[in-house]
Design a protein around this motif. Structure first.
Motif, PDB file in Angstrom:
ATOM      1  N   UNK A 210       0.865  -1.184   0.000  1.00  0.00           N
ATOM      2  CA  UNK A 210       0.000   0.000   0.000  1.00  0.00           C
ATOM      3  C   UNK A 210       0.900   1.233   0.000  1.00  0.00           C
ATOM      4  N   UNK A 211       0.652   2.140  -0.932  1.00  0.00           N
ATOM      5  CA  UNK A 211       1.470   3.342  -1.076  1.00  0.00           C
ATOM      6  C   UNK A 211       0.603   4.573  -0.839  1.00  0.00           C
ATOM      7  N   UNK A 212       1.128   5.507  -0.069  1.00  0.00           N
ATOM      8  CA  UNK A 212       0.419   6.770   0.177  1.00  0.00           C
ATOM      9  C   UNK A 212       0.674   7.714  -0.995  1.00  0.00           C
ATOM     10  N   UNK A 213      -0.024   7.459  -2.086  1.00  0.00           N
ATOM     11  CA  UNK A 213       0.124   8.272  -3.298  1.00  0.00           C
ATOM     12  C   UNK A 213      -1.147   8.112  -4.113  1.00  0.00           C
ATOM     13  N   UNK A 214      -1.188   8.704  -5.300  1.00  0.00           N
ATOM     14  CA  UNK A 214      -2.347   8.524  -6.168  1.00  0.00           C
ATOM     15  C   UNK A 214      -1.887   8.492  -7.613  1.00  0.00           C
ATOM     16  N   UNK A 215      -2.709   7.898  -8.458  1.00  0.00           N
ATOM     17  CA  UNK A 215      -2.264   7.548  -9.806  1.00  0.00           C
ATOM     18  C   UNK A 215      -1.942   8.764 -10.665  1.00  0.00           C
ATOM     19  N   UNK A 216      -2.703   9.830 -10.557  1.00  0.00           N
ATOM     20  CA  UNK A 216      -2.403  11.012 -11.361  1.00  0.00           C
ATOM     21  C   UNK A 216      -1.089  11.659 -10.957  1.00  0.00           C
ATOM     22  N   UNK A 217      -0.588  11.316  -9.778  1.00  0.00           N
ATOM     23  CA  UNK A 217       0.678  11.860  -9.303  1.00  0.00           C
ATOM     24  C   UNK A 217       1.849  10.978  -9.710  1.00  0.00           C
ATOM     25  N   UNK A 218       1.695   9.650  -9.565  1.00  0.00           N
ATOM     26  CA  UNK A 218       2.842   8.751  -9.738  1.00  0.00           C
ATOM     27  C   UNK A 218       2.491   7.472 -10.508  1.00  0.00           C
ATOM     28  N   UNK A 219       1.597   7.568 -11.465  1.00  0.00           N
ATOM     29  CA  UNK A 219       1.155   6.374 -12.175  1.00  0.00           C
ATOM     30  C   UNK A 219       2.316   5.559 -12.738  1.00  0.00           C
ATOM     31  N   UNK A 220       3.273   6.227 -13.371  1.00  0.00           N
ATOM     32  CA  UNK A 220       4.361   5.509 -14.027  1.00  0.00           C
ATOM     33  C   UNK A 220       5.196   4.730 -13.016  1.00  0.00           C
ATOM     34  N   UNK A 231       3.544  -8.734  -9.516  1.00  0.00           N
ATOM     35  CA  UNK A 231       2.117  -8.905  -9.246  1.00  0.00           C
ATOM     36  C   UNK A 231       1.452  -7.537  -9.217  1.00  0.00           C
ATOM     37  N   UNK A 232       0.121  -7.535  -9.196  1.00  0.00           N
ATOM     38  CA  UNK A 232      -0.646  -6.282  -9.222  1.00  0.00           C
ATOM     39  C   UNK A 232      -1.156  -5.861  -7.859  1.00  0.00           C
ATOM     40  N   UNK A 233      -0.672  -6.510  -6.798  1.00  0.00           N
ATOM     41  CA  UNK A 233      -1.162  -6.159  -5.458  1.00  0.00           C
ATOM     42  C   UNK A 233      -0.385  -4.950  -4.917  1.00  0.00           C
ATOM     43  N   UNK A 234      -0.446  -3.885  -5.671  1.00  0.00           N
ATOM     44  CA  UNK A 234       0.152  -2.593  -5.304  1.00  0.00           C
ATOM     45  C   UNK A 234      -0.974  -1.578  -5.388  1.00  0.00           C
ATOM     46  N   UNK A 235      -1.309  -1.001  -4.254  1.00  0.00           N
ATOM     47  CA  UNK A 235      -2.474  -0.120  -4.199  1.00  0.00           C
ATOM     48  C   UNK A 235      -2.051   1.285  -3.789  1.00  0.00           C
ATOM     49  N   UNK A 236      -2.357   2.265  -4.647  1.00  0.00           N
ATOM     50  CA  UNK A 236      -2.096   3.674  -4.335  1.00  0.00           C
ATOM     51  C   UNK A 236      -3.378   4.256  -3.765  1.00  0.00           C
ATOM     52  N   UNK A 237      -3.385   4.551  -2.458  1.00  0.00           N
ATOM     53  CA  UNK A 237      -4.629   4.898  -1.765  1.00  0.00           C
ATOM     54  C   UNK A 237      -4.628   6.333  -1.234  1.00  0.00           C
ATOM     55  N   UNK A 238      -3.644   7.123  -1.630  1.00  0.00           N
ATOM     56  CA  UNK A 238      -3.506   8.457  -1.067  1.00  0.00           C
ATOM     57  C   UNK A 238      -4.155   9.551  -1.912  1.00  0.00           C
ATOM     58  N   UNK A 239      -4.035  10.808  -1.470  1.00  0.00           N
ATOM     59  CA  UNK A 239      -3.359  11.181  -0.231  1.00  0.00           C
ATOM     60  C   UNK A 239      -4.179  10.797   0.998  1.00  0.00           C
ATOM     61  N   UNK A 240      -3.505  10.099   1.939  1.00  0.00           N
ATOM     62  CA  UNK A 240      -4.166   9.733   3.179  1.00  0.00           C
ATOM     63  C   UNK A 240      -4.356  10.974   4.025  1.00  0.00           C
ATOM     64  N   UNK A 241      -5.588  11.236   4.369  1.00  0.00           N
ATOM     65  CA  UNK A 241      -5.941  12.426   5.129  1.00  0.00           C
ATOM     66  C   UNK A 241      -6.655  11.998   6.398  1.00  0.00           C
ATOM     67  N   UNK A 242      -6.672  12.834   7.424  1.00  0.00           N
ATOM     68  CA  UNK A 242      -7.264  12.418   8.694  1.00  0.00           C
ATOM     69  C   UNK A 242      -8.753  12.128   8.582  1.00  0.00           C
ATOM     70  N   UNK A 439      -3.105  19.890  -9.511  1.00  0.00           N
ATOM     71  CA  UNK A 439      -2.822  18.658  -8.774  1.00  0.00           C
ATOM     72  C   UNK A 439      -3.702  18.534  -7.538  1.00  0.00           C
ATOM     73  N   UNK A 440      -4.028  19.683  -6.924  1.00  0.00           N
ATOM     74  CA  UNK A 440      -4.959  19.651  -5.795  1.00  0.00           C
ATOM     75  C   UNK A 440      -6.287  19.049  -6.227  1.00  0.00           C
ATOM     76  N   UNK A 441      -6.782  19.480  -7.352  1.00  0.00           N
ATOM     77  CA  UNK A 441      -8.034  18.944  -7.881  1.00  0.00           C
ATOM     78  C   UNK A 441      -7.909  17.444  -8.114  1.00  0.00           C
ATOM     79  N   UNK A 442      -6.770  17.025  -8.705  1.00  0.00           N
ATOM     80  CA  UNK A 442      -6.556  15.602  -8.978  1.00  0.00           C
ATOM     81  C   UNK A 442      -6.492  14.796  -7.685  1.00  0.00           C
ATOM     82  N   UNK A 443      -5.838  15.354  -6.661  1.00  0.00           N
ATOM     83  CA  UNK A 443      -5.718  14.661  -5.379  1.00  0.00           C
ATOM     84  C   UNK A 443      -7.089  14.463  -4.735  1.00  0.00           C
TER      85      UNK A 443
END
Length: 469
Positions: A210-220, A231-242, A439-443
């Motif tokens: 699990x990575x604290x990121x998002x695809x529009x930021x770090x897709x590549x 394998x494909x068990x890599x999940x970008x679930x961020x930005x993690x916010x409270x 990028x704020x909008x994308x996040x």
């Protein structure tokens, strides 16, 4: 409730690592997952704002001859002991096994920080999957995995040579001095060094990531990690916010603020839109006194309004170079109402999201990077160590949401350059500001229902539930 809905969360005890993993735990709890978080006694304060339904497992910090008694968080640790600190935490292995075997509803998965690679072997022992949590971005994690997989060496006298990461997208390269200190400090045969190497290789062998990121930021880079791990068990679930309930105070994320959030926000309310620069170097970095003087002079000369969060002064390093982090005498008086200095932890998320803040002078730690991007502010980058040089590359060279104002933990910046960068950052129609707002909008879209991070989070939970069914 079956054990397939019980997660054991193991954070690494440093604020920059704990905060996002605790945010993830809150997200899981909000979806009905039973959560147990393991901490040692002196880190309990970081859990004070978590929902009461989250269970806390408190185990004594294991003794280690190189870790001073009473030190249980990296913020309090003396310089140069991170490998010993990581080694000490491996002493939690047997107590966790005993707890697991006696629990009426043992967890179905271990989710643990990337600095706790030994938990992969623990999970194998317990017969459950281990998911790595990366508090760093996918780009930085890609470079870490490449280092520990390939173990490149620099010849003596070649400290200024560049290390090229050919397989990683965009083929980044860095001088040896900017490579991970954990890797540069590797000593073959040294038990603590070998534990770190084994830990990162265990991360690569773990069931999921699990990575604290998002695809529009770090897709590549997310795609690269999937290819490298096989394998494909890599999940970008961020930005993690409270995620807080009505009784919680989000301004206390990471600990109590040195100044009340209401005081800071009231001061910002008196400022014009996008005319304030926020300055902070994270929870651990303490500037040398010459750096403090140069930065203070630059802020003073800029003429711009600013909020400067200053970590508490410390005694010098092991070479006895005196006190660090001293605010220059009379500085606060000279800047008058134009600058607000916060001594200690600041309510960073609230500050960055205030309408008055235009730019963020930052060390480029990943939490700060994401919080700045989610707030849509431009970045003035001063990377100092760890993954920060890679994060600065992403911000400045690839995303073009900021500029570099200084590099290195011991480098004294040019006050004139700082003054110019700060003054320019509050001008209107800055291109970096426009891209930051995009990028704020994308996040924000990523974490909404239907967004990429929302989908990855659901997929992560689904795959844990369905494993071995």
């Amino acid at each position: 409730m079956s054990n397939r809905e019980h997660y054991l969360i193991l954070p690494f005890p440093a604020q920059g690592h704990m905060i996002p993993l605790l945010d993830l735990a809150c997200m899981l709890e909000a979806r009905g997952v039973s959560i147990t978080i393991l901490v040692t006694p002196k880190n309990l304060f970081l859990l004070s704002d978590l929902p009461s339904s989250i269970q806390v497992l408190v185990l004594p910090f294991p003794h280690h001859p190189s870790v001073p008694v009473g030190v249980e968080n990296m913020k309090d640790a003396p310089p140069g002991i991170i490998k010993s600190f990581m080694q000490a935490l491996g002493g939690l292995y047997d107590p966790i096994v005993q707890w697991f075997r006696s629990h009426p509803l043992p967890p179905c998965v271990v989710v643990s920080d990337m600095f706790l690679g030994w938990t992969h072997h623990l999970a194998c022992h317990l017969g459950i999957p281990r998911v790595v949590f990366s508090p760093s971005g996918a780009f930085a994690l890609s470079t870490m995995y490449a280092l520990w997989k390939d173990m490149p060496k620099m010849e003596r006298g070649s400290q200024n040579d560049f290390l090229l990461f050919e397989r990683i997208p965009n083929s980044p390269k860095y001088p040896w001095s900017q490579i991970s200190p954990l890797f540069r400090g590797f000593v073959e045969g040294d038990p603590a060094s070998e534990l770190v190497k084994d830990g990162f290789r265990a991360n690569m062998a773990s069931w999921g990531l699990v990575v604290n990121s998002f695809m529009d930021l770090e897709r590549v880079y997310v795609d690269y990690l999937k290819k490298e791990l096989g394998h494909n068990r890599v999940w970008a679930v961020g930005p993690l916010l409270p995620v807080y309930d009505d009784k919680s105070d989000p301004t206390h994320r990471g600990g109590p603020s040195a100044v009340s959030a209401s005081k800071v926000l009231s001061w910002l309310d008196t400022c014009q839109d996008q005319k304030v620069v926020y300055v902070s170097f994270g929870s651990q970095a303490v500037l040398t006194n010459p750096q403090m003087e140069a930065l203070a002079l630059g802020l003073e000369q800029s003429g711009a309004k600013f909020v400067w969060a200053v970590n508490e002064p410390t005694q010098g390093d092991e070479e006895g170079q005196g006190e660090y982090g001293k605010i220059p005498p009379e500085f606060e008086g000279r800047v008058g109402g134009r600058g607000l200095v916060i001594k200690g932890w600041a309510p960073q998320v609230s500050i960055l999201n205030h309408r008055a803040v235009s730019a963020f002078l930052t060390h480029c730690g990943w939490n700060s990077t994401l919080e700045g991007l989610a707030a849509g502010v431009q970045m003035l980058a001063w990377p100092m160590g760890a993954d920060q040089f890679v994060n600065a590359t992403l911000l400045v060279d690839e995303l073009k949401v900021g500029i570099t104002v200084c590099e290195g933990s011991q480098t004294v910046p040019d006050p004139t350059k700082i003054a110019r960068a700060v003054a320019d950052s509050v001008k209107e129609d800055r291109e970096e500001r426009v891209r930051a707002l995009q990028l704020r909008t994308a996040a924000l879209e990523a974490v909404k229902e239907g967004g990429s991070s929302f989908k990855d989070f659901n997929e992560f939970m689904r795959e844990v539930q369905e494993k071995d069914l």
